[in-house]
Design an enzyme around this catalytic site. Sequence first.
Site, mmCIF file in Angstrom:
data_model
loop_
_atom_site.group_PDB
_atom_site.id
_atom_site.type_symbol
_atom_site.label_atom_id
_atom_site.label_comp_id
_atom_site.label_asym_id
_atom_site.label_seq_id
_atom_site.Cartn_x
_atom_site.Cartn_y
_atom_site.Cartn_z
ATOM 1 N N LYS A 1 0.867 -1.184 0.000
ATOM 2 C CA LYS A 1 0.000 0.000 0.000
ATOM 3 C C LYS A 1 0.890 1.216 0.000
ATOM 4 O O LYS A 1 2.045 1.150 0.447
ATOM 5 C CB LYS A 1 -0.860 0.015 1.269
ATOM 6 C CG LYS A 1 -2.114 0.848 1.138
ATOM 7 C CD LYS A 1 -3.168 0.066 0.402
ATOM 8 C CE LYS A 1 -4.516 0.708 0.466
ATOM 9 N NZ LYS A 1 -5.542 -0.270 0.079
HETATM 10 N N1 GLU Z 1 -7.144 -0.160 -3.455
HETATM 11 C C1 GLU Z 1 -7.863 -1.390 -3.686
HETATM 12 C C2 GLU Z 1 -7.899 -2.234 -2.432
HETATM 13 O O1 GLU Z 1 -7.758 -1.734 -1.346
HETATM 14 C C3 GLU Z 1 -7.360 -2.118 -4.913
HETATM 15 C C4 GLU Z 1 -5.919 -2.531 -4.887
HETATM 16 C C5 GLU Z 1 -5.413 -3.055 -6.221
HETATM 17 O O2 GLU Z 1 -6.184 -3.195 -7.157
HETATM 18 O O3 GLU Z 1 -4.209 -3.332 -6.294
HETATM 19 O O4 GLU Z 1 -8.138 -3.407 -2.472
#
Ligand code: GLU
Length: 420
Positions: free
Chosen positions: A104
């Site tokens: 993240k």
């Molecule tokens: N931000 C989204 C999540 O929290 C998608 C992450 C992604 O597609 O890599 O799952």
Amino acid sequence: MVDSILEDVLAQFHQAADQMGLDDRYREYLTSWKTVFQTQFPVEMDDGSTRIFHGARVIHNAALGPTKGGMRYAANLTIDDVKALSMLMTWKCAIANLPFGGAKGGVVVDPATLSLGELENLTRRFTSELEPIIGPDKDIPAPDLGTNAQVMAWMMDTYSMSHGYTIPAVVTGKPVAIGGSEGRFEATGRGVLYLLEAQLSRQGSVRGKRVSVQGFGNVGSVAARLIHEAGGIVTHLSDRFVALHNPAGIDVPGAYAFAASGHNLKEWHEQSPDAAEIIAPEDVLTADVDILVPAAVESVLTGENAPRVRARLIVEAANGPTTMEADAILNERGVTIIPDILANAGGVTVSYFEWVQARQYLHWSEAQVNEELRRILDRAYEAVVTAAANNGHPISQRAAANRVGIERVTEAARLRGFYP
Ligand code: GLU
């Protein structure tokens, strides 16, 4: 007092690890973060001044493959939040059986305070700083709170230009015109509907169920629209600016179309005041409905409001919306919670499809994307409910989902071994 999401995510991990009797060496390994990258970088603003921004990318675990996770732009973002959210990504990818680890990232900024040009400058400079971390075989960002397909387009372009050729697989959630996947924009909200249908297939369907949705961003707006299309009655709906109630059901398609042209729910209500009455924001969480969908931010269900939640089913479209304290209270009260790491896995699942398409220079139809999405989420749901049955000693879906995720990552780490 709302606990830090990191404390909660770690407490959930240890609870699952205790139940599983997880070996101490894996417990320590899985509560470590592979890479915590932080950067402070300058951006030239429209008025000629320079502002320093703080950005980060945290890689939790890469045992299952290249790492995946969103990039969040938020004014109150902390490194602990990013660490917690990266750990959730590890379990989420494992539960969906994707060949990805968890990561993240983000920047401490309220994107609404930036002009489009400033947002582009910030994104491009941040991407340059991330050059040693990200890559199509390494770590693949995606949209999250405060970012969108345009931000991903700038990230892809900046990374590609520094390599001298187009590398579409370096990010997902791009616009379809430059290699994004059909259905990616809707994927998280669509996944919420699919999980809801999987859960309700044992007790009827979404049709006629009264639903309260907190959040009208990318996830909440699509989830509300698809639940409405499936015959659910969305009686409560809110965004950052207003909370609305209509016992006969809110005109979700109307609100959706209005929001799609760049407006918020408050503006929609000003324009059609008869469509719903304004209520206190908190009432969306304690509404007298069958299903509650928290689709905004973390830690909104707390020890304080959990005793007053009336929905019997909660689908966590947001990441980490329920504190540990609230989780215990809701479990005690017999409320079923489809946990975030299962309920919102639709987004990263279609990100995986986008990455596969980008690597093969192929383009899937939306029907193919949605069919594959349902197949993967149904399989993930089955794995979690089977673990939740726990040989006749039922545990919560959250505990079960954590267990499935931890087991899969531990198995990968065990097979690979620790080298060198
Ligand atoms: N931000 C989204 C999540 O929290 C998608 C992450 C992604 O597609 O890599 O799952």
